[in-house]
Design a protein around this motif. Sequence first.
Motif, PDB file in Angstrom:
ATOM      1  N   LEU A  37      44.810  -2.508  33.112  1.00  0.00           N
ATOM      2  CA  LEU A  37      43.367  -2.206  32.168  1.00  0.00           C
ATOM      3  C   LEU A  37      43.869  -1.892  30.974  1.00  0.00           C
ATOM      4  CD1 LEU A  37      41.728  -0.603  35.235  1.00  0.00           C
ATOM      5  CD2 LEU A  37      41.559  -3.110  34.779  1.00  0.00           C
ATOM      6  N   VAL A  38      43.444  -2.781  29.875  1.00  0.00           N
ATOM      7  CA  VAL A  38      43.584  -2.389  28.336  1.00  0.00           C
ATOM      8  C   VAL A  38      42.499  -1.557  27.841  1.00  0.00           C
ATOM      9  CG1 VAL A  38      44.267  -3.384  26.249  1.00  0.00           C
ATOM     10  CG2 VAL A  38      44.945  -4.579  28.193  1.00  0.00           C
ATOM     11  N   ASN A  39      42.773  -0.229  27.476  1.00  0.00           N
ATOM     12  CA  ASN A  39      41.694   0.622  27.250  1.00  0.00           C
ATOM     13  C   ASN A  39      41.586   1.005  25.658  1.00  0.00           C
ATOM     14  OD1 ASN A  39      41.410   4.010  27.060  1.00  0.00           O
ATOM     15  ND2 ASN A  39      39.570   2.592  27.718  1.00  0.00           N
ATOM     16  N   GLY A  40      40.411   1.120  25.214  1.00  0.00           N
ATOM     17  CA  GLY A  40      40.027   1.622  23.940  1.00  0.00           C
ATOM     18  C   GLY A  40      38.642   1.631  23.696  1.00  0.00           C
ATOM     19  N   ARG A  41      38.043   1.803  22.474  1.00  0.00           N
ATOM     20  CA  ARG A  41      36.812   1.915  22.494  1.00  0.00           C
ATOM     21  C   ARG A  41      36.103   0.720  21.498  1.00  0.00           C
ATOM     22  NH1 ARG A  41      37.753   7.146  18.811  1.00  0.00           N
ATOM     23  NH2 ARG A  41      39.498   5.609  18.318  1.00  0.00           N
ATOM     24  N   ASP A  42      36.890  -0.072  21.208  1.00  0.00           N
ATOM     25  CA  ASP A  42      36.557  -1.362  20.281  1.00  0.00           C
ATOM     26  C   ASP A  42      36.601  -2.637  21.179  1.00  0.00           C
ATOM     27  OD1 ASP A  42      36.013  -2.146  17.156  1.00  0.00           O
ATOM     28  OD2 ASP A  42      37.355  -3.755  18.352  1.00  0.00           O
ATOM     29  N   GLN A  43      35.669  -3.435  21.492  1.00  0.00           N
ATOM     30  CA  GLN A  43      35.517  -4.587  22.451  1.00  0.00           C
ATOM     31  C   GLN A  43      36.521  -5.602  21.630  1.00  0.00           C
ATOM     32  OE1 GLN A  43      33.603  -4.752  25.459  1.00  0.00           O
ATOM     33  NE2 GLN A  43      35.438  -6.361  25.536  1.00  0.00           N
TER      34      GLN A  43
END
Length: 251
Positions: A37-43
């Motif tokens: 699950l690659v996580n961040g705040r920018d789609q």
Amino acid sequence: MSHPFSLSGQTALVTGSAAGLGFEIAAALAQAGAHVLVNGRDQGRLAAAATAIIRKGGHAEPFLLDVFDAEAVTARMASAPPIHILVNNAGARDRRGFLDMETADFRALIELDLIAPAHLTRAVARAMAKRGEGGRIINITSIAGPLSRAGDAAYTTAKGGLEALTRALAADLGPHAITVNAIAPGYFLTEPNAELARDQAVGEWLSRRTSLGRWGQPGEIAGAAVFLASPAASYVTGHVLAVDGGYLAHF
Ligand SMILES: NC(=O)c1ccc[n+]([C@@H]2O[C@H](COP(=O)([O-])OP(=O)(O)OC[C@H]3O[C@@H](n4cnc5c(N)ncnc54)[C@H](OP(=O)(O)O)[C@@H]3O)[C@@H](O)[C@H]2O)c1
């Protein structure tokens, strides 16, 4: 017999993995067989990172979430898929001197770099404990955990706290067969260090200050994460693994 470094059948959440060290860790866990699950705040950045991993034959999907937002984390983790490996990588920095910061600034950075990973870890570990299959937690700390330098008080306090939390949670979660370890990176060539990397004096200082005499390449963090997440590290917990070119060992 399965390979001791195989992560096949495991799902890994790597916070802050759209770029930098987090991306390298996510890509390496996927290469070892995990679904990441690659996580961040920018789609957009997340989609690009997940696609890059998939193109290399890995399994990955974007996991949009601001891990510094406690309410959002609580809500999202209630419906998240089962997570076997959590890497708390997302971190922030405030390089102002102690005398130039207010208590609110100091508290804010500790909220981001210490309280937020603790909050996410609790949500993930509760689900791990309920499933009863064990699990892996890996905290990305820093050589600024055991060492200090001027102009970094809040970050050093937070990373030192995260290192202590690693040991504390190893004790708390050990009875659930959940291992908790940390990786302490030294100086790596990621975007937040871009300005330092352009400074020749810093390069010369690192060539004397580290045993290997150079900056770390981002991909050089990944092997430690695969090891700590893998069956090969089944009896390793409460450990802080420095990946620093010998910075902590060098005098
Ligand atoms: N680089 C080094 O030399 C070094 C040394 C010691 C320790 N560390 C530690 O290693 C970790 C990674 O550092 P790095 O240099 O690779 O950082 P980076 O290049 O800035 O990457 C951080 C990633 O985290 C994501 N991110 C930031 N805030 C987030 C949030 N609230 N929720 C979810 N994702 C978030 C960012 O993506 P979006 O902006 O798209 O969300 C970005 O992709 C940090 O904990 C840092 O303290 C790094």
